[in-house]
Design a protein around this motif. Sequence first.
Motif, PDB file in Angstrom:
ATOM      1  N   GLU A  47       0.863  -1.182   0.000  1.00 58.21           N
ATOM      2  CA  GLU A  47       0.000   0.000   0.000  1.00 58.21           C
ATOM      3  C   GLU A  47       0.900   1.233   0.000  1.00 58.21           C
ATOM      4  O   GLU A  47       1.494   1.590   1.013  1.00 58.21           O
ATOM      5  N   ALA A  48       1.027   1.848  -1.183  1.00 60.15           N
ATOM      6  CA  ALA A  48       1.947   2.980  -1.334  1.00 60.15           C
ATOM      7  C   ALA A  48       1.582   4.110  -0.387  1.00 60.15           C
ATOM      8  O   ALA A  48       0.422   4.512  -0.295  1.00 60.15           O
ATOM      9  N   TRP A  81      10.994  -0.954  -5.246  1.00 61.72           N
ATOM     10  CA  TRP A  81      11.638  -1.357  -3.987  1.00 61.72           C
ATOM     11  C   TRP A  81      11.358  -0.361  -2.863  1.00 61.72           C
ATOM     12  O   TRP A  81      10.939  -0.746  -1.764  1.00 61.72           O
ATOM     13  N   ILE A  82      11.558   0.920  -3.128  1.00 60.97           N
ATOM     14  CA  ILE A  82      11.321   1.923  -2.088  1.00 60.97           C
ATOM     15  C   ILE A  82       9.856   1.917  -1.681  1.00 60.97           C
ATOM     16  O   ILE A  82       9.527   1.988  -0.486  1.00 60.97           O
ATOM     17  N   THR A  83       8.969   1.803  -2.661  1.00 64.81           N
ATOM     18  CA  THR A  83       7.535   1.766  -2.362  1.00 64.81           C
ATOM     19  C   THR A  83       7.198   0.588  -1.455  1.00 64.81           C
ATOM     20  O   THR A  83       6.455   0.723  -0.471  1.00 64.81           O
ATOM     21  N   ALA A  84       7.751  -0.589  -1.775  1.00 62.27           N
ATOM     22  CA  ALA A  84       7.435  -1.805  -1.019  1.00 62.27           C
ATOM     23  C   ALA A  84       7.976  -1.729   0.400  1.00 62.27           C
ATOM     24  O   ALA A  84       7.278  -2.085   1.366  1.00 62.27           O
ATOM     25  N   MET A  85       9.214  -1.297   0.562  1.00 65.25           N
ATOM     26  CA  MET A  85       9.798  -1.219   1.904  1.00 65.25           C
ATOM     27  C   MET A  85       9.118  -0.133   2.741  1.00 65.25           C
ATOM     28  O   MET A  85       8.771  -0.356   3.909  1.00 65.25           O
ATOM     29  N   ASP A 107      23.544  -1.906   0.554  1.00 65.76           N
ATOM     30  CA  ASP A 107      25.005  -1.890   0.407  1.00 65.76           C
ATOM     31  C   ASP A 107      25.397  -1.549  -1.028  1.00 65.76           C
ATOM     32  O   ASP A 107      24.600  -1.691  -1.964  1.00 65.76           O
ATOM     33  N   ALA A 108      26.646  -1.156  -1.186  1.00 66.62           N
ATOM     34  CA  ALA A 108      27.129  -0.748  -2.503  1.00 66.62           C
ATOM     35  C   ALA A 108      27.184  -1.901  -3.496  1.00 66.62           C
ATOM     36  O   ALA A 108      27.137  -1.689  -4.710  1.00 66.62           O
ATOM     37  N   ASP A 109      27.284  -3.136  -2.996  1.00 68.89           N
ATOM     38  CA  ASP A 109      27.331  -4.291  -3.888  1.00 68.89           C
ATOM     39  C   ASP A 109      25.963  -4.954  -4.012  1.00 68.89           C
ATOM     40  O   ASP A 109      25.855  -6.129  -4.347  1.00 68.89           O
ATOM     41  N   CYS A 110      24.926  -4.188  -3.769  1.00 65.56           N
ATOM     42  CA  CYS A 110      23.563  -4.718  -3.683  1.00 65.56           C
ATOM     43  C   CYS A 110      22.656  -3.918  -4.617  1.00 65.56           C
ATOM     44  O   CYS A 110      22.887  -2.731  -4.857  1.00 65.56           O
ATOM     45  N   TYR A 111      21.600  -4.553  -5.122  1.00 67.50           N
ATOM     46  CA  TYR A 111      20.676  -3.836  -6.005  1.00 67.50           C
ATOM     47  C   TYR A 111      19.251  -4.330  -5.784  1.00 67.50           C
ATOM     48  O   TYR A 111      19.022  -5.491  -5.465  1.00 67.50           O
ATOM     49  N   PRO A 112      18.258  -3.442  -5.948  1.00 63.10           N
ATOM     50  CA  PRO A 112      16.862  -3.853  -5.830  1.00 63.10           C
ATOM     51  C   PRO A 112      16.423  -4.568  -7.106  1.00 63.10           C
ATOM     52  O   PRO A 112      16.858  -4.209  -8.207  1.00 63.10           O
ATOM     53  N   ILE A 113      15.554  -5.562  -6.964  1.00 62.33           N
ATOM     54  CA  ILE A 113      15.113  -6.295  -8.153  1.00 62.33           C
ATOM     55  C   ILE A 113      13.908  -5.630  -8.812  1.00 62.33           C
ATOM     56  O   ILE A 113      13.473  -6.057  -9.878  1.00 62.33           O
ATOM     57  N   SER A 114      13.388  -4.585  -8.182  1.00 62.02           N
ATOM     58  CA  SER A 114      12.199  -3.923  -8.698  1.00 62.02           C
ATOM     59  C   SER A 114      12.361  -2.413  -8.619  1.00 62.02           C
ATOM     60  O   SER A 114      13.036  -1.892  -7.723  1.00 62.02           O
ATOM     61  N   LYS A 115      11.734  -1.709  -9.530  1.00 63.37           N
ATOM     62  CA  LYS A 115      11.717  -0.252  -9.461  1.00 63.37           C
ATOM     63  C   LYS A 115      10.768   0.244  -8.374  1.00 63.37           C
ATOM     64  O   LYS A 115      10.705   1.447  -8.117  1.00 63.37           O
ATOM     65  N   SER A 136      10.079  -5.945  -2.667  1.00 65.14           N
ATOM     66  CA  SER A 136      10.958  -5.295  -1.687  1.00 65.14           C
ATOM     67  C   SER A 136      12.332  -5.946  -1.590  1.00 65.14           C
ATOM     68  O   SER A 136      13.172  -5.496  -0.813  1.00 65.14           O
ATOM     69  N   PHE A 137      12.582  -6.992  -2.356  1.00 66.96           N
ATOM     70  CA  PHE A 137      13.843  -7.733  -2.230  1.00 66.96           C
ATOM     71  C   PHE A 137      15.012  -6.987  -2.870  1.00 66.96           C
ATOM     72  O   PHE A 137      14.850  -6.269  -3.862  1.00 66.96           O
ATOM     73  N   THR A 138      16.185  -7.204  -2.309  1.00 65.14           N
ATOM     74  CA  THR A 138      17.430  -6.796  -2.966  1.00 65.14           C
ATOM     75  C   THR A 138      18.293  -8.046  -3.150  1.00 65.14           C
ATOM     76  O   THR A 138      18.096  -9.057  -2.480  1.00 65.14           O
ATOM     77  N   TYR A 139      19.251  -7.933  -4.069  1.00 67.56           N
ATOM     78  CA  TYR A 139      20.138  -9.068  -4.337  1.00 67.56           C
ATOM     79  C   TYR A 139      21.581  -8.604  -4.440  1.00 67.56           C
ATOM     80  O   TYR A 139      21.865  -7.444  -4.747  1.00 67.56           O
TER      81      TYR A 139
END
Length: 368
Positions: free
Chosen positions: A36-37, A142-146, A132-140, A248-251
């Motif tokens: 829920e944004a 991500w901020i909305t979900a978290m 982290d700097a070596d990490c990326y969100p799998i979705s655009k 909300s996942f990052t990888y």
Amino acid sequence: MLTFTLYVFIAIVVIQLFYYLIVFGKFSFTKAQEIEAKNIPISVIVCAKNEEENVIKYVPLLAEQNYPNFEIVLIDDASSDNTLDIFEEFEKKYSNIKLVKVKNNEAFWGNKKYALTLGIKAATKEHLLFTDADCYPISKDWITAMSSQFTKEKTIVLGYSGYEKIANSLLNKIIRFETLLTAVQYFSWAKIGKPYMGVGRNLAYKKEEFFNVNGFIDHIQIRSGDDDLFINQAANSGNTTISYNPESFTYSAPKTTFKDWFIQKRRHVATAKHYKSFDKMQLGLFFSSQLLFLLLPIVLLAFQFQWILVVSLIGFRYLVTWIVTGFAAGKLKEKDVMYWYPIIEIILIFTQINVFITNIFSKPAHWK
């Protein structure tokens, strides 16, 4: 003696079933999470030290998030490569990027917590989202979900950060299963009301939570723990929630050699010894019960003592744990590791013993 061993084994199985059904089941069997944004202002904070190859790939993924009101605070922790130069170019390119330049400080030499503190103080938004700097969100989104999990009461959000899949790699499956099991543990205890850790690759909290515990000051001398030691101190049943919607996942890219992964594990275990007493106790009991579940049946079956009962207990325990962990794996998009579950679990248990013994004789390395 064998009768006593059998009773101990039955007790161990009961303990294992308690963890998986009563504790881990809190997360595994919970319903899917909706987004829920809320569009609250967010500061995304990234701390980097000699990460030029990663930041050039991943910072644009953060800058291109579908979110109306956010800034990105990039912290260069006295890098000796081109990380700072790359950050400066991004600062020119993206209007919502703020750069924090950290110089080496004799009192906090090579301490990530010092660098993060400067970044947190520089953030202009009250809600902070860390990766982290070596990490990326799998979705655009991500901020909305978290950020959707923030409420007036819930001011700390624990997220999930997995590792990329590498085909035909047993080590990769071991790493991802261990990450899955760790997430099941800290998600489940958070749902019960006893949060004890989070991962800095995907973690959010209000700035007030940071200052309520005087930041990292109580464990500043410990190089690691900017994520789990902070959560262990600041989180409680009233202020903490979890985010497990796949958006909300990052990888991150996983370690590709057992040696590198072992070094990483040593850091994690060394940090856990600074947790609160209850958290150390429950983690120690879980690991001890795992180990004894493997060792005690060897004694009993070697003498064929009550072997039908012993085999039945082994089978029932594996059935329950496979189901519970499998449901969690489905939520966290890690189902493929479950095909290797019994083998991976055994490898992890003995790796953990090796880590404990190694850490007794030498200290693990931390921030670069």
